[in-house]
Design an enzyme around this catalytic site. Structure first.
Site, mmCIF file in Angstrom:
data_model
loop_
_atom_site.group_PDB
_atom_site.id
_atom_site.type_symbol
_atom_site.label_atom_id
_atom_site.label_comp_id
_atom_site.label_asym_id
_atom_site.label_seq_id
_atom_site.Cartn_x
_atom_site.Cartn_y
_atom_site.Cartn_z
ATOM 1 N N PHE A 107 -6.170 -1.484 -1.742
ATOM 2 C CA PHE A 107 -6.978 -0.453 -1.107
ATOM 3 C C PHE A 107 -8.443 -0.687 -1.480
ATOM 4 O O PHE A 107 -8.752 -0.953 -2.642
ATOM 5 C CB PHE A 107 -6.506 0.929 -1.581
ATOM 6 C CG PHE A 107 -7.116 2.070 -0.826
ATOM 7 C CD1 PHE A 107 -6.740 2.327 0.483
ATOM 8 C CD2 PHE A 107 -8.077 2.872 -1.412
ATOM 9 C CE1 PHE A 107 -7.323 3.377 1.187
ATOM 10 C CE2 PHE A 107 -8.658 3.918 -0.709
ATOM 11 C CZ PHE A 107 -8.275 4.173 0.593
ATOM 12 N N ASP A 119 -2.590 0.218 -10.204
ATOM 13 C CA ASP A 119 -2.815 1.431 -9.429
ATOM 14 C C ASP A 119 -1.461 1.899 -8.903
ATOM 15 O O ASP A 119 -0.778 1.155 -8.188
ATOM 16 C CB ASP A 119 -3.795 1.150 -8.283
ATOM 17 C CG ASP A 119 -4.301 2.440 -7.659
ATOM 18 O OD1 ASP A 119 -3.481 3.363 -7.486
ATOM 19 O OD2 ASP A 119 -5.495 2.524 -7.331
ATOM 20 N N TYR A 139 -2.560 13.558 -5.255
ATOM 21 C CA TYR A 139 -2.338 14.273 -3.986
ATOM 22 C C TYR A 139 -1.405 13.562 -3.022
ATOM 23 O O TYR A 139 -1.220 14.012 -1.908
ATOM 24 C CB TYR A 139 -3.680 14.548 -3.300
ATOM 25 C CG TYR A 139 -4.560 13.326 -3.118
ATOM 26 C CD1 TYR A 139 -4.350 12.441 -2.080
ATOM 27 C CD2 TYR A 139 -5.614 13.075 -3.997
ATOM 28 C CE1 TYR A 139 -5.153 11.323 -1.933
ATOM 29 C CE2 TYR A 139 -6.422 11.965 -3.858
ATOM 30 C CZ TYR A 139 -6.182 11.087 -2.824
ATOM 31 O OH TYR A 139 -6.968 9.980 -2.672
ATOM 32 N N LYS A 140 -0.846 12.415 -3.419
ATOM 33 C CA LYS A 140 0.061 11.700 -2.513
ATOM 34 C C LYS A 140 1.491 12.191 -2.777
ATOM 35 O O LYS A 140 1.779 13.351 -2.545
ATOM 36 C CB LYS A 140 -0.141 10.202 -2.664
ATOM 37 C CG LYS A 140 -1.528 9.798 -2.124
ATOM 38 C CD LYS A 140 -1.896 8.361 -2.356
ATOM 39 C CE LYS A 140 -3.263 8.082 -1.707
ATOM 40 N NZ LYS A 140 -3.863 6.833 -2.150
ATOM 41 N N ARG A 169 1.968 3.716 10.194
ATOM 42 C CA ARG A 169 2.512 3.856 8.845
ATOM 43 C C ARG A 169 3.353 5.129 8.762
ATOM 44 O O ARG A 169 2.916 6.195 9.188
ATOM 45 C CB ARG A 169 1.316 3.957 7.896
ATOM 46 C CG ARG A 169 1.516 3.398 6.542
ATOM 47 C CD ARG A 169 0.195 3.293 5.808
ATOM 48 N NE ARG A 169 -0.502 4.568 5.665
ATOM 49 C CZ ARG A 169 -1.242 4.881 4.605
ATOM 50 N NH1 ARG A 169 -1.366 4.054 3.593
ATOM 51 N NH2 ARG A 169 -1.865 6.039 4.548
HETATM 52 C C1 LIG Z 1 -5.247 6.717 -2.230
HETATM 53 C C2 LIG Z 1 -5.778 5.598 -3.052
HETATM 54 C C3 LIG Z 1 -7.034 5.690 -3.671
HETATM 55 C C4 LIG Z 1 -7.905 6.901 -3.437
HETATM 56 O O1 LIG Z 1 -8.840 7.113 -4.427
HETATM 57 P P1 LIG Z 1 -9.678 8.466 -4.420
HETATM 58 O O2 LIG Z 1 -10.650 8.307 -5.504
HETATM 59 O O3 LIG Z 1 -8.703 9.580 -4.639
HETATM 60 O O4 LIG Z 1 -10.319 8.609 -3.069
HETATM 61 C C5 LIG Z 1 -7.443 4.635 -4.459
HETATM 62 N N1 LIG Z 1 -6.671 3.522 -4.619
HETATM 63 C C6 LIG Z 1 -5.463 3.413 -4.022
HETATM 64 C C7 LIG Z 1 -4.641 2.184 -4.219
HETATM 65 C C8 LIG Z 1 -4.991 4.438 -3.218
HETATM 66 O O5 LIG Z 1 -3.820 4.317 -2.607
#
Ligand SMILES: *Cc1c(COP(=O)(O)O)cnc(C)c1O
Length: 414
Positions: A128, A199, A224-225, A373
C-alpha cells in the site's frame, strides 16, 4: 473448478455456521451485502452505548478526574493489550496510538536507529503506498544515509542482503489478497542480520498471526478494518521486547516520558513500549475500538480463519463457474495458505462494474487499474451472501448493466 452447488446448499452452510450468531453484534442495513470490511469494518452495536456512557458518566460528570478515575490515561496500553491476542503478542508489547502512517514512521525510524551501520530499506514493491511513501520520506529526512530498494513480495527473502537494515512488508496484499509466509520471510531476513516491520492492516482479525513465536521485530496495523474500530480508529504498533529499551523513538512524546507529570525540562524515555507514546490520546476513539474488539471476546480465532477460507474459496469457485465467460479473472491465490480474507477479480470494466454492484446493494470496492475487491469479514458475512453476490455479478456482466454514464464517472474515493 465447477461447484454445482445451489443456493439451498449455502442456506444450509449458514445454518451450520458456529459464527452465524455474531452478525447480530453489528448494525448493518437490511438491503445491503457488505463486502468491504477490509476497508471500513461494520459498526459493532456495543460501540454506541459505550461511547455514550463515556460521555455521560465519565466526561460530563467526572470531567478531568476521569483521566485517573476511569483509567483514560492507560487506554493506549489497555487497548494494545486487548489487540495482542489478534497478533500473537504478549499484552505488554502492543500499544495503540495515532494512525498507521504515523506508526510506520515511528518504527521505520526506530529500526534505523538500531541498525546504524546499514543503509538500505527493502520495501515490498506492491505494498500500500502509505507504507512506501513513509519509507521514502524517512530516506529524504536522513539526507542520503539510507536508500530504498524495492522487491516483489515473493522476492523479499531472496533479495535481502547484508546492506539491508529493515524490510517493510504487508502480510496480506491489499490489492490481490495474497498472503506471505510471515515465519519464513522473517527467518530469511534475520539470517541476513536485517530487521522486519510487518504491516498487518489486512490481516489482524481474520488470519492467524504469531508475532512472538515468529520472532518478528516490529508490526503496525489499522484499527478500522477487520477490527471494526470505526472510521479513522487509532492504529496499533508492536515492538519486540528486545528492541523496546535499546533505541529512542523519532519524536519525544511527553506521554512517553518516564514521568510525564514531573514536567521535567529534559525528555527521558519511559520503560518498555510506553516510550513510543506521543501526546494526549483520543479517548472516545479508544473506547470505541475497545468495544469493537469485544465483539470477538468469545470467538475462537481459528474458527474465524476457517470460515474466512470457506467463504473465499466458495466465492472463487462460483466466480469461475458463472462469470469467467465474461472475461473476469480471479487474481487472488487459490491455495489456502497464500490467501487472506479478500478476493480480487480483474475485469477490464472493473470500475463501472463495481458501481453497478453498489447500485444493487453489493458493497465492495475498486482498486486501480482493474480490480474489483471483495472482503469477507467472517463475523458478519453469510454464506448466502457469497451466493447472492455472484448471482448479482453474473446479472451485471451478462446484461452489461455497468455500461452507463453514471457508473463510468470516477469519484474521488474509489
Ligand atoms: C489501510 C492501510 C493503511 C492506512 O493507513 P492510515 O494511516 O490509517 O491511512 C496503511 N498501510 C496499509 C498496508 C493499509 O492497508
Amino acid at each position: 473448478m465447477a461447484t454445482h452447488l445451489s443456493r439451498e446448499d449455502f442456506v444450509r452452510m449458514d445454518e451450520k455456521d458456529i459464527l452465524a450468531g455474531c452478525r447480530e453484534r453489528f448494525r448493518l442495513p437490511e438491503d445491503i451485502i457488505y463486502l468491504d470490511g477490509n476497508s471500513l469494518g461494520a459498526a459493532p452495536i456495543a460501540i454506541m452505548p459505550t461511547v455514550a456512557r463515556t460521555i455521560e458518566q465519565e466526561w460530563s460528570r467526572d470531567l478531568v478526574r476521569s483521566w485517573t478515575a476511569h483509567g483514560w490515561i492507560e487506554l493506549p496500553l489497555d487497548v494494545g493489550a486487548a489487540i495482542a491476542r489478534f497478533v500473537g503478542a504478549r499484552p505488554e508489547d502492543v500499544m495503540v496510538a495515532d494512525s498507521t502512517t504515523v506508526n510506520l514512521f515511528r518504527l521505520v525510524c526506530l529500526a534505523l536507529a538500531i541498525q546504524k551501520n546499514r543503509r538500505v530499506i527493502l520495501v515490498e514493491r506492491d505494498n500500500f503506498p502509505a507504507d512506501n511513501y513513509v519509507a521514502q520520506g524517512v530516506a529524504e529526512l536522513l539526507g542520503g544515509r539510507v536508500e530504498i530498494r524495492a522487491a516483489a513480495g515473493d522476492r523479499l527473502a531472496a533479495d535481502v542482503d547484508g546492506d539491508v537494515a529493515l524490510v517493510l512488508a504487508s502480510q496480506v496484499d491489499f490489492r490481490t489478497g495474497r498472503m506471505l509466509d510471515m515465519s519464513a520471510v522473517t527467518r530469511a531476513v534475520h539470517e541476513q542480520g536485517a530487521l522486519i516491520l510487518w504491516d498487518l492492516s489486512h490481516s489482524a482479525g481474520v488470519v492467524p498471526i504469531a508475532l512472538e513465536a515468529d520472532d518478528v521485530d516490529f508490526a503496525v496495523g489499522c484499527g478500522y478494518k477487520y477490527l471494526n474500530g470505526g472510521p479513522g480508529a487509532p492504529s496499533y504498533l508492536y515492538v519486540q521486547r528486545r528492541w523496546q529499551d535499546v533505541a529512542r523513538p523519532p519524536f519525544f512524546g511527553w506521554l512517553g516520558h518516564a514521568s510525564p507529570f514531573a514536567l521535567e525540562p529534559q525528555w527521558q524515555p519511559a520503560a518498555g513500549i510506553r516510550r513510543m507514546l506521543g501526546g494526549t490520546p483520543p479517548i472516545l476513539s479508544l473506547v470505541a475500538l475497545k468495544a469493537a474488539l469485544a465483539a470477538f471476546d468469545d470467538v475462537d480465532l481459528r474458527a474465524v480463519r476457517a470460515k474466512s477460507l470457506s467463504l473465499t474459496s466458495h466465492f472463487i469457485d462460483l466466480v469461475d463457474e458463472r462469470c469467467a465467460r465474461y472475461g473476469v479473472r480471479v487474481v487472488t491465490p487459490r491455495e489456502d495458505e497464500r490467501r487472506g480474507s479478500q478476493v480480487s477479480v480483474a475485469f477490464e470494466h472493473a470500475y463501472p462494474a463495481m458501481q453497478a454492484l453498489i447500485a444493487r446493494g453489493v458493497i465492495g470496492d475498486f482498486r486501480a487499474p482493474d480490480l474489483m475487491r471483495f472482503g469477507f469479514a467472517p463475523l458478519y458475512v453469510r454464506y448466502t451472501d457469497v451466493w447472492d453476490v455472484v448471482a448479482i455479478l453474473d446479472e451485471v456482466l451478462s446484461s452489461r448493466a455497468w455500461d452507463r454514464p453514471e457508473f463510468l464517472r470516477r469519484q474521488y474515493v474509489t
